[in-house]
Write an enzyme that holds these catalytic residues in place. Sequence first.
Site, PDB file in Angstrom:
ATOM      1  N   TRP A  11      -8.364   1.872 -13.763  1.00 37.12           N
ATOM      2  CA  TRP A  11      -9.348   1.056 -13.038  1.00 37.12           C
ATOM      3  C   TRP A  11     -10.433   0.553 -13.978  1.00 37.12           C
ATOM      4  CZ3 TRP A  11      -7.383  -1.018  -9.116  1.00 37.12           C
ATOM      5  CH2 TRP A  11      -6.490  -0.336  -8.294  1.00 37.12           C
ATOM      6  N   ASP A  40     -18.375   2.458 -10.792  1.00 35.78           N
ATOM      7  CA  ASP A  40     -17.342   2.312  -9.765  1.00 35.78           C
ATOM      8  C   ASP A  40     -17.137   3.711  -9.173  1.00 35.78           C
ATOM      9  OD1 ASP A  40     -15.054   2.098  -8.268  1.00 35.78           O
ATOM     10  OD2 ASP A  40     -13.778   1.333  -9.889  1.00 35.78           O
ATOM     11  N   LYS A  51     -11.389   5.460   0.939  1.00 33.59           N
ATOM     12  CA  LYS A  51     -11.150   6.856   0.523  1.00 33.59           C
ATOM     13  C   LYS A  51     -12.133   7.782   1.235  1.00 33.59           C
ATOM     14  CE  LYS A  51      -9.855   4.634  -3.722  1.00 33.59           C
ATOM     15  NZ  LYS A  51      -8.402   4.605  -3.670  1.00 33.59           N
TER      16      LYS A  51
END
Length: 356
Positions: A102, A170, A194
């Site tokens: 990511w 992030d 999530k």
Amino acid sequence: MGRIYNFSAGPSMLPEKVLRKAASEMLDYNGSGMSVMEMSHRSKVYESIVDNTENLLRKLMNIPENYTVLFLQGGASQQFAMIPINLMSKNKKADFINTGSWSKKAISEAKLVGDVNIIASSEDKNFSYIPQDYSISPDADYVHITSNNTIEGTRYVNFPNTGDIPLVADMSSNILSEEIDVSKFGLIYAGAQKNLGPAGVTIVIVRNDLIGNHRESAPIFFRYSIHAKDKSLYNTPASYSIYMVGLVLEWLDELGGVKAIENINNEKASLLYDFIDNSKMFTSPVDKKYRSLMNVPFVAPTDELNAKFIVEAQKEGLSTLKGHRSVGGMRASIYNAMPVDGVKKLVDFMNNFEKK
Ligand SMILES: Cc1ncc(COP(=O)(O)O)c(C=O)c1O
């Protein structure tokens, strides 16, 4: 079929209590005679849902007054692009720490906007740790990190001290999983799917002085200033997802807040890591110091055993344990909504599998 334990990396389990409440309000939200899905995002009743969600997030994360909370769309992936457009403003330079897949995606987007300096990377050891050795460029507009690496199973235990340079994180896969000091960050972003709710909404928490510095050429829709000015209602928001985030935050608040869930998360992670560390069959590829509390990758000695494990676990109601295709093996994602009993059941299953 009853509910199973879903170890998916996202979208992932939601608290059962939240799903039941949403079901009970599905046809008639709070006497409005309609579902939240059917409601104008400009109505008073919907405005109160957004306000309530924002207020709860502020309370749970102790977000200082000088930060704006935005509910945007496009996932964390859209933020990979929006952050450089908005924050690479003064020197058109940013520092990145590369800790996995990511981070790399965030880097690729930023490179399209300005100069990217990768000040540290853990790629030399398959992203199994968080680098500690780096120096921050004095002229960087910001420093970007991925606080929890969903695929590789690592997390920052201590955040970099970036001084006056804004730290951008992030937090898609560990927001609200443990207490953090928001004031140490310039900007925090996270897709909801999530720890926050269903997919569709992305939370951005941004320090006010970082809003409005976008480039002249920035598309209007990609400017934080527009979304801040219109309180996340510049266009039709992911209205139902925001409502669901509100319910998840209410659930967390009733549970005792972030400290309470942090204790539960530590308990769940310890159960699993302790078993793996004492196992003769399963191993963890991650440096112990940087193990994630949310995503736990582990492997058996052969691909055949990994495949057998995943199939047999599914039969026992332990679902979606296959590791990411880039890593292989298994991965148990044990986000906030995963009950302790789910992890206990997984550990029992691993124990029996090993014995067999
Ligand atoms: C750490 C992290 N960042 C970014 C993303 C991408 O998020 P989205 O699919 O919401 O764009 C994910 C998705 O799993 C993630 O785990």
